[in-house]
Design a protein around this motif. Structure first.
Motif, PDB file in Angstrom:
ATOM      1  N   THR A 316       0.836  -1.203   0.000  1.00  0.00           N
ATOM      2  CA  THR A 316       0.000   0.000   0.000  1.00  0.00           C
ATOM      3  C   THR A 316       0.868   1.249   0.000  1.00  0.00           C
ATOM      4  N   GLU A 317       0.575   2.162  -0.910  1.00  0.00           N
ATOM      5  CA  GLU A 317       1.322   3.411  -0.997  1.00  0.00           C
ATOM      6  C   GLU A 317       0.504   4.546  -0.368  1.00  0.00           C
ATOM      7  N   TYR A 318       1.168   5.325   0.462  1.00  0.00           N
ATOM      8  CA  TYR A 318       0.536   6.438   1.150  1.00  0.00           C
ATOM      9  C   TYR A 318       0.959   7.742   0.496  1.00  0.00           C
ATOM     10  N   LEU A 319      -0.022   8.612   0.280  1.00  0.00           N
ATOM     11  CA  LEU A 319       0.276   9.942  -0.215  1.00  0.00           C
ATOM     12  C   LEU A 319       0.921  10.733   0.920  1.00  0.00           C
ATOM     13  N   MET A 320       2.087  11.341   0.637  1.00  0.00           N
ATOM     14  CA  MET A 320       2.845  12.078   1.637  1.00  0.00           C
ATOM     15  C   MET A 320       2.748  13.576   1.355  1.00  0.00           C
ATOM     16  N   ILE A 321       2.535  14.355   2.403  1.00  0.00           N
ATOM     17  CA  ILE A 321       2.539  15.803   2.251  1.00  0.00           C
ATOM     18  C   ILE A 321       3.562  16.411   3.194  1.00  0.00           C
ATOM     19  N   ASP A 322       4.213  17.468   2.759  1.00  0.00           N
ATOM     20  CA  ASP A 322       5.168  18.177   3.605  1.00  0.00           C
ATOM     21  C   ASP A 322       4.404  18.886   4.724  1.00  0.00           C
ATOM     22  N   LYS A 323       4.959  18.867   5.920  1.00  0.00           N
ATOM     23  CA  LYS A 323       4.270  19.511   7.046  1.00  0.00           C
ATOM     24  C   LYS A 323       4.098  21.009   6.817  1.00  0.00           C
ATOM     25  N   GLU A 324       4.898  21.587   5.907  1.00  0.00           N
ATOM     26  CA  GLU A 324       4.754  23.009   5.599  1.00  0.00           C
ATOM     27  C   GLU A 324       3.478  23.287   4.819  1.00  0.00           C
ATOM     28  N   PHE A 325       2.855  22.253   4.242  1.00  0.00           N
ATOM     29  CA  PHE A 325       1.594  22.441   3.506  1.00  0.00           C
ATOM     30  C   PHE A 325       0.405  22.635   4.457  1.00  0.00           C
ATOM     31  N   VAL A 326       0.588  22.253   5.738  1.00  0.00           N
ATOM     32  CA  VAL A 326      -0.526  22.170   6.677  1.00  0.00           C
ATOM     33  C   VAL A 326      -0.951  23.561   7.150  1.00  0.00           C
ATOM     34  N   ILE A 327      -2.244  23.811   7.103  1.00  0.00           N
ATOM     35  CA  ILE A 327      -2.839  25.068   7.569  1.00  0.00           C
ATOM     36  C   ILE A 327      -3.332  24.927   9.006  1.00  0.00           C
ATOM     37  N   ASP A 328      -3.913  23.789   9.326  1.00  0.00           N
ATOM     38  CA  ASP A 328      -4.358  23.517  10.686  1.00  0.00           C
ATOM     39  C   ASP A 328      -4.319  22.018  10.909  1.00  0.00           C
ATOM     40  N   ALA A 329      -4.139  21.617  12.166  1.00  0.00           N
ATOM     41  CA  ALA A 329      -4.046  20.194  12.490  1.00  0.00           C
ATOM     42  C   ALA A 329      -4.559  19.964  13.903  1.00  0.00           C
ATOM     43  N   VAL A 330      -5.184  18.807  14.110  1.00  0.00           N
ATOM     44  CA  VAL A 330      -5.741  18.463  15.429  1.00  0.00           C
ATOM     45  C   VAL A 330      -5.470  16.990  15.701  1.00  0.00           C
ATOM     46  N   GLU A 331      -4.879  16.717  16.851  1.00  0.00           N
ATOM     47  CA  GLU A 331      -4.642  15.347  17.311  1.00  0.00           C
ATOM     48  C   GLU A 331      -5.793  14.933  18.223  1.00  0.00           C
ATOM     49  N   CYS A 332      -6.512  13.892  17.827  1.00  0.00           N
ATOM     50  CA  CYS A 332      -7.615  13.355  18.637  1.00  0.00           C
ATOM     51  C   CYS A 332      -7.188  12.002  19.179  1.00  0.00           C
ATOM     52  N   ALA A 333      -7.019  11.908  20.482  1.00  0.00           N
ATOM     53  CA  ALA A 333      -6.414  10.729  21.089  1.00  0.00           C
ATOM     54  C   ALA A 333      -7.460   9.695  21.466  1.00  0.00           C
ATOM     55  N   ARG A 334      -6.969   8.493  21.651  1.00  0.00           N
ATOM     56  CA  ARG A 334      -7.784   7.398  22.166  1.00  0.00           C
ATOM     57  C   ARG A 334      -7.465   7.244  23.646  1.00  0.00           C
ATOM     58  N   LEU A 335      -8.471   7.438  24.510  1.00  0.00           N
ATOM     59  CA  LEU A 335      -8.220   7.477  25.945  1.00  0.00           C
ATOM     60  C   LEU A 335      -8.362   6.130  26.639  1.00  0.00           C
ATOM     61  N   ASP A 336      -8.826   5.106  25.917  1.00  0.00           N
ATOM     62  CA  ASP A 336      -8.993   3.810  26.577  1.00  0.00           C
ATOM     63  C   ASP A 336      -7.721   2.963  26.472  1.00  0.00           C
ATOM     64  N   ARG A 337      -6.594   3.613  26.205  1.00  0.00           N
ATOM     65  CA  ARG A 337      -5.292   2.951  26.194  1.00  0.00           C
ATOM     66  C   ARG A 337      -4.347   3.755  27.071  1.00  0.00           C
ATOM     67  N   ASP A 338      -3.471   3.064  27.808  1.00  0.00           N
ATOM     68  CA  ASP A 338      -2.565   3.757  28.722  1.00  0.00           C
ATOM     69  C   ASP A 338      -1.575   4.647  27.978  1.00  0.00           C
ATOM     70  N   GLU A 339      -1.077   4.176  26.838  1.00  0.00           N
ATOM     71  CA  GLU A 339      -0.080   4.933  26.095  1.00  0.00           C
ATOM     72  C   GLU A 339      -0.736   5.637  24.912  1.00  0.00           C
ATOM     73  N   ARG A 340      -0.309   6.888  24.702  1.00  0.00           N
ATOM     74  CA  ARG A 340      -0.812   7.674  23.574  1.00  0.00           C
ATOM     75  C   ARG A 340       0.368   8.283  22.846  1.00  0.00           C
ATOM     76  N   TYR A 341       0.444   8.028  21.560  1.00  0.00           N
ATOM     77  CA  TYR A 341       1.573   8.466  20.752  1.00  0.00           C
ATOM     78  C   TYR A 341       1.149   9.577  19.800  1.00  0.00           C
ATOM     79  N   GLN A 342       1.986  10.608  19.701  1.00  0.00           N
ATOM     80  CA  GLN A 342       1.736  11.711  18.790  1.00  0.00           C
ATOM     81  C   GLN A 342       1.966  11.267  17.342  1.00  0.00           C
ATOM     82  N   ARG A 343       1.029  11.635  16.481  1.00  0.00           N
ATOM     83  CA  ARG A 343       1.201  11.413  15.042  1.00  0.00           C
ATOM     84  C   ARG A 343       1.540  12.712  14.332  1.00  0.00           C
ATOM     85  N   LEU A 344       1.231  13.828  14.977  1.00  0.00           N
ATOM     86  CA  LEU A 344       1.507  15.141  14.411  1.00  0.00           C
ATOM     87  C   LEU A 344       2.766  15.727  15.036  1.00  0.00           C
TER      88      LEU A 344
END
Length: 406
Positions: A316-344
């Motif tokens: 599977t190939e993923y389309l990649m975008i440069d972080k400089e293209f981003v205008i706004d971003a929101v990390e929505c976490a899953r709270l039913d797990r002890d560990e939470r990892y940043q994707r942004l």
């Protein structure tokens, strides 16, 4: 006999106290050094820089004020922690400068000293993700229903902006409970972001879709009245029959096309068989972005803009975008797990928001109203979703609050 019983009781109490002592988790001193960005000194910062430690095992928080040398000293029990800070400084030029810092998923097992590098937030205004309803709802049969998801995109600036060419997508992995593979040799997140499932774009020639200051537009997964439509869910909290756009998955041959709501342009998809835009109900990492020169066809025809997942055998190939293209971003976490990892990357979002009630709860997340000028609401946007968002709200697409929120 009585003396023997007394001795036995004392021995039992001693054993009990010893066992209790063994069960108490040890505590350690940890020093967090707040490291200011280049061009700033300690004197530029307020005296009360607050650093918060959150134990991800039980969500308990401890807040400490950094000393004049920039060090915040904690005494914490052994465990897994996130350390965060977010504060604003009014500069001599009259501008407000916002700084964020985060250290994620630190396992505290001994006395430690860490450095928290502060990031200057880019809060110059523009389009923002105002409300995200990703959790979905439950049908009368108690089945999960996600077709009523929506995103509200708001013009938080004082200028007329054009939605033409604005893109939206979620990032891989599809849950914050999964550690991302998209890292460099030092374990740092890549400067290019992997888009998962579908990426969408508002069509237009550049000035076809003006959005005035304080106005917004709604993107629906399915643009129907979910409460009354025969294809909907009577338990849904929303009517999206008057949405501005919907995401029609024509390649699947399964999606229903709401005739009253225009379709976004499908830029790319990693999966063609799913019948709807697949926004992760456990918590997506969402990005608003623009492709270079708004030329999506040239971008997706360039093989250099695609990657397979590092360490995976999948093709599977993923389309990649440069972080400089981003205008706004929101990390929505899953709270039913002890560990939470940043994707942004931290400069895009130094925190996270979440639905505490969990998936299919009919609830949304929305930015806080920072100020109201006339009839126009200005929403909080510090690039730190832990500070910027309210959570577990009844969805209100297109509705603005009437008072400032904290």
């Amino acid at each position: 006999m009585r003396k023997f019983a007394l001795i036995s009781l004392c021995l039992l109490m001693s054993l009990f106290l010893i066992n209790c002592k063994d069960d108490v988790a040890p505590s350690y001193t940890i020093t967090i050094e707040v490291n200011y960005p280049d061009g700033f000194t300690v004197a530029d910062f307020p005296a009360d820089v607050l650093v918060t430690a959150t134990n991800t095992n039980n969500t308990r928080t401890t807040t400490v004020t950094a000393a004049s040398d920039g060090n915040a000293i904690f005494e914490l029990v052994e465990g897994n922690y996130n350390f965060t800070t977010s504060f604003a400084v009014n500069g001599n030029d009259g501008e407000e400068y916002i700084f964020n810092g985060i250290i994620s998923n630190y396992s505290l097992i001994s006395e430690s000293a860490l450095t928290m590098n502060l990031i200057l937030a880019n809060n110059s205004g523009g389009f923002i993700l105002k409300e995200i309803y990703y959790a979905g709802s439950r049908t009368p049969e108690n089945n999960g229903y996600y077709e009523d998801q929506f995103h509200e995109i708001y013009n938080n600036s004082g200028d007329t902006l054009y939605a033409d060419g604005l893109c939206i997508a979620s990032l891989d992995p599809n849950s914050s409970s999964k550690q991302t593979s998209w890292v460099d040799g030092n374990g740092e997140l890549l400067d290019r972001l992997p888009l998962i499932y579908q990426a969408w774009m508002v069509p237009g020639n550049g000035t076809d879709h003006p959005i005035l200051p304080g106005e917004s537009f709604i993107i629906a997964v399915d643009g129907i009245d979910h409460q009354t439509d025969e294809n909907g869910n009577p338990n849904s909290p929303v009517n999206l029959g008057n949405a501005d756009w919907e995401t029609y998955m024509e390649p699947s041959g399964k999606d229903l096309d709401a005739s009253s709501v225009p379709n976004l342009t499908l830029v790319y998809t990693t999966i063609t068989t799913i019948q709807d835009w697949l926004v992760p109900v456990y918590g997506p990492a969402e990005v608003l972005f623009r492709l270079p020169e708004n030329d999506w066809e040239s971008y997706v025809s360039d093989a250099n803009n695609f990657m397979t997942k590092p360490g995976s055998t999948s093709s599977t190939e993923y389309l990649m975008i440069d972080k400089e293209f981003v205008i706004d971003a929101v990390e929505c976490a899953r709270l039913d797990r002890d560990e939470r990892y940043q994707r942004l990357p931290v400069e895009l979002d130094a925190g996270y928001t979440a639905i505490e009630a969990g998936s299919y709860s009919s609830l949304s997340v929305r930015r806080k109203a920072k100020m109201i000028i006339g009839n126009r609401v200005i929403y909080k946007d510090t690039n730190n979703s832990s500070e910027d968002f309210l959570h577990d709200l009844t969805p209100t697409p297109g509705v603005n609050p009437s008072s400032v929120e904290e």
